[in-house]
Design a protein around this motif. Structure first.
Motif, mmCIF file in Angstrom:
data_model
loop_
_atom_site.group_PDB
_atom_site.id
_atom_site.type_symbol
_atom_site.label_atom_id
_atom_site.label_comp_id
_atom_site.label_asym_id
_atom_site.label_seq_id
_atom_site.Cartn_x
_atom_site.Cartn_y
_atom_site.Cartn_z
ATOM 1 N N ASP A 176 -4.378 25.579 -10.409
ATOM 2 C CA ASP A 176 -3.348 25.487 -11.451
ATOM 3 C C ASP A 176 -1.968 25.305 -10.839
ATOM 4 O O ASP A 176 -1.168 24.479 -11.309
ATOM 5 N N ASN A 177 -1.672 26.072 -9.792
ATOM 6 C CA ASN A 177 -0.369 25.945 -9.133
ATOM 7 C C ASN A 177 -0.197 24.576 -8.498
ATOM 8 O O ASN A 177 0.883 23.980 -8.559
ATOM 9 N N GLN A 237 0.480 22.098 -11.270
ATOM 10 C CA GLN A 237 1.848 22.271 -11.771
ATOM 11 C C GLN A 237 2.856 21.678 -10.780
ATOM 12 O O GLN A 237 3.786 20.967 -11.167
ATOM 13 N N ASP A 245 -10.996 33.513 -9.475
ATOM 14 C CA ASP A 245 -9.633 33.602 -10.001
ATOM 15 C C ASP A 245 -8.615 33.007 -9.036
ATOM 16 O O ASP A 245 -7.678 32.313 -9.459
ATOM 17 N N LEU A 246 -8.785 33.273 -7.731
ATOM 18 C CA LEU A 246 -7.866 32.699 -6.737
ATOM 19 C C LEU A 246 -7.968 31.182 -6.700
ATOM 20 O O LEU A 246 -6.953 30.479 -6.639
ATOM 21 N N ARG A 267 -8.955 29.207 -9.115
ATOM 22 C CA ARG A 267 -8.354 28.681 -10.345
ATOM 23 C C ARG A 267 -6.830 28.732 -10.264
ATOM 24 O O ARG A 267 -6.141 27.788 -10.635
ATOM 25 N N SER A 268 -6.292 29.831 -9.748
ATOM 26 C CA SER A 268 -4.839 29.990 -9.643
ATOM 27 C C SER A 268 -4.245 28.953 -8.697
ATOM 28 O O SER A 268 -3.218 28.332 -8.991
ATOM 29 N N VAL A 269 -4.911 28.762 -7.549
ATOM 30 C CA VAL A 269 -4.423 27.762 -6.582
ATOM 31 C C VAL A 269 -4.477 26.370 -7.200
ATOM 32 O O VAL A 269 -3.540 25.575 -7.066
#
Length: 130
Positions: free
Chosen positions: A53-54, A57, A46-47, A49-51
Protein backbone atom coordinates in the motif's frame (compact mmCIF):
# COMPACT_ATOMS: atom_id res chain seq x y z
CA UNK A 1 20.45 -61.41 43.19
CA UNK A 2 17.97 -59.11 44.52
CA UNK A 3 14.36 -59.61 44.04
CA UNK A 4 12.59 -57.28 41.66
CA UNK A 5 10.71 -54.58 43.41
CA UNK A 6 7.21 -53.75 42.29
CA UNK A 7 5.82 -50.23 42.44
CA UNK A 8 3.07 -49.47 44.82
CA UNK A 9 -0.24 -47.94 43.77
CA UNK A 10 0.86 -44.60 45.20
CA UNK A 11 4.10 -44.65 43.24
CA UNK A 12 2.23 -45.54 40.06
CA UNK A 13 -0.21 -42.67 40.72
CA UNK A 14 2.69 -40.25 41.22
CA UNK A 15 4.31 -41.43 37.96
CA UNK A 16 0.99 -41.10 36.08
CA UNK A 17 0.54 -37.61 37.50
CA UNK A 18 4.03 -36.60 36.32
CA UNK A 19 3.39 -38.12 32.86
CA UNK A 20 0.09 -36.23 32.65
CA UNK A 21 1.88 -32.97 33.57
CA UNK A 22 4.52 -33.59 30.89
CA UNK A 23 1.86 -34.42 28.30
CA UNK A 24 -0.08 -31.32 29.34
CA UNK A 25 3.08 -29.24 28.98
CA UNK A 26 3.63 -30.66 25.50
CA UNK A 27 0.05 -29.84 24.59
CA UNK A 28 0.50 -26.29 25.89
CA UNK A 29 3.77 -25.93 23.94
CA UNK A 30 2.14 -27.25 20.76
CA UNK A 31 -0.81 -24.86 21.18
CA UNK A 32 1.57 -21.98 21.94
CA UNK A 33 3.66 -22.74 18.84
CA UNK A 34 0.53 -22.96 16.70
CA UNK A 35 -0.62 -19.59 18.08
CA UNK A 36 2.81 -18.03 17.47
CA UNK A 37 2.89 -19.45 13.95
CA UNK A 38 -0.55 -17.97 13.20
CA UNK A 39 0.43 -14.61 14.69
CA UNK A 40 3.64 -14.60 12.62
CA UNK A 41 1.67 -15.40 9.45
CA UNK A 42 -0.80 -12.60 10.24
CA UNK A 43 2.07 -10.17 10.93
CA UNK A 44 3.83 -11.11 7.69
CA UNK A 45 0.56 -10.70 5.74
CA UNK A 46 -0.13 -7.31 7.35
CA UNK A 47 3.44 -6.09 6.76
CA UNK A 48 3.35 -7.20 3.13
CA UNK A 49 0.01 -5.45 2.61
CA UNK A 50 1.28 -2.29 4.35
CA UNK A 51 4.47 -2.21 2.27
CA UNK A 52 2.48 -2.73 -0.94
CA UNK A 53 0.00 0.00 0.00
CA UNK A 54 2.79 2.42 0.87
CA UNK A 55 4.63 1.62 -2.35
CA UNK A 56 1.47 2.19 -4.38
CA UNK A 57 0.79 5.49 -2.59
CA UNK A 58 4.38 6.63 -3.12
CA UNK A 59 4.20 5.64 -6.79
CA UNK A 60 0.97 7.63 -7.23
CA UNK A 61 2.49 10.68 -5.51
CA UNK A 62 5.64 10.51 -7.60
CA UNK A 63 3.66 10.14 -10.83
CA UNK A 64 1.42 13.06 -9.84
CA UNK A 65 4.51 15.21 -9.26
CA UNK A 66 6.03 14.09 -12.57
CA UNK A 67 2.77 14.92 -14.36
CA UNK A 68 2.67 18.35 -12.68
CA UNK A 69 6.27 19.03 -13.71
CA UNK A 70 5.53 17.89 -17.28
CA UNK A 71 2.50 20.19 -17.43
CA UNK A 72 4.56 23.10 -16.11
CA UNK A 73 7.31 22.39 -18.64
CA UNK A 74 4.75 22.20 -21.46
CA UNK A 75 3.23 25.54 -20.39
CA UNK A 76 6.69 27.13 -20.31
CA UNK A 77 7.51 25.69 -23.73
CA UNK A 78 4.27 27.09 -25.13
CA UNK A 79 4.95 30.50 -23.60
CA UNK A 80 8.53 30.55 -24.87
CA UNK A 81 7.40 29.46 -28.34
CA UNK A 82 4.86 32.29 -28.38
CA UNK A 83 7.49 34.81 -27.36
CA UNK A 84 9.93 33.51 -29.96
CA UNK A 85 7.21 33.72 -32.62
CA UNK A 86 6.55 37.33 -31.64
CA UNK A 87 10.26 38.14 -31.78
CA UNK A 88 10.59 36.37 -35.13
CA UNK A 89 7.62 38.30 -36.50
CA UNK A 90 9.12 41.56 -35.25
CA UNK A 91 12.46 40.71 -36.83
CA UNK A 92 10.76 39.93 -40.15
CA UNK A 93 8.87 43.23 -40.03
CA UNK A 94 12.04 45.11 -39.11
CA UNK A 95 13.94 43.40 -41.92
CA UNK A 96 11.18 44.23 -44.42
CA UNK A 97 11.06 47.89 -43.33
CA UNK A 98 14.85 48.15 -43.45
CA UNK A 99 15.04 46.62 -46.93
CA UNK A 100 12.22 48.86 -48.17
CA UNK A 101 14.00 51.94 -46.80
CA UNK A 102 17.30 50.87 -48.37
CA UNK A 103 15.63 50.27 -51.75
CA UNK A 104 13.80 53.61 -51.60
CA UNK A 105 16.90 55.48 -50.46
CA UNK A 106 19.03 53.86 -53.15
CA UNK A 107 16.36 54.63 -55.74
CA UNK A 108 16.05 58.25 -54.63
CA UNK A 109 19.80 58.69 -54.58
CA UNK A 110 19.97 57.15 -58.03
CA UNK A 111 17.23 59.48 -59.33
CA UNK A 112 18.97 62.34 -57.55
CA UNK A 113 22.20 61.57 -59.36
CA UNK A 114 20.33 61.27 -62.67
CA UNK A 115 18.64 64.61 -61.99
CA UNK A 116 21.98 66.25 -61.14
CA UNK A 117 23.54 64.87 -64.28
CA UNK A 118 20.60 66.08 -66.41
CA UNK A 119 20.73 69.52 -64.78
CA UNK A 120 24.48 69.78 -65.40
CA UNK A 121 23.97 68.68 -69.00
CA UNK A 122 21.22 71.22 -69.57
CA UNK A 123 23.22 74.05 -68.02
CA UNK A 124 26.16 73.22 -70.23
CA UNK A 125 23.98 72.71 -73.25
CA UNK A 126 22.41 76.13 -72.83
CA UNK A 127 25.67 77.80 -71.97
CA UNK A 128 25.15 78.43 -68.29
CA UNK A 129 27.76 76.10 -66.93
CA UNK A 130 31.45 75.47 -67.16
Amino acid sequence: MTEPRYATAEEVAVVRERVAKVEGGHDNLRDGLATLSQQFSDLRRDLTRSVSDNAAQTRREVMARVDAMSDTAAERDTEISGRLSSIEGGLKLTSWVTMTFIVLATGLLGWGQIGDAAWSFCRRAFGYGP
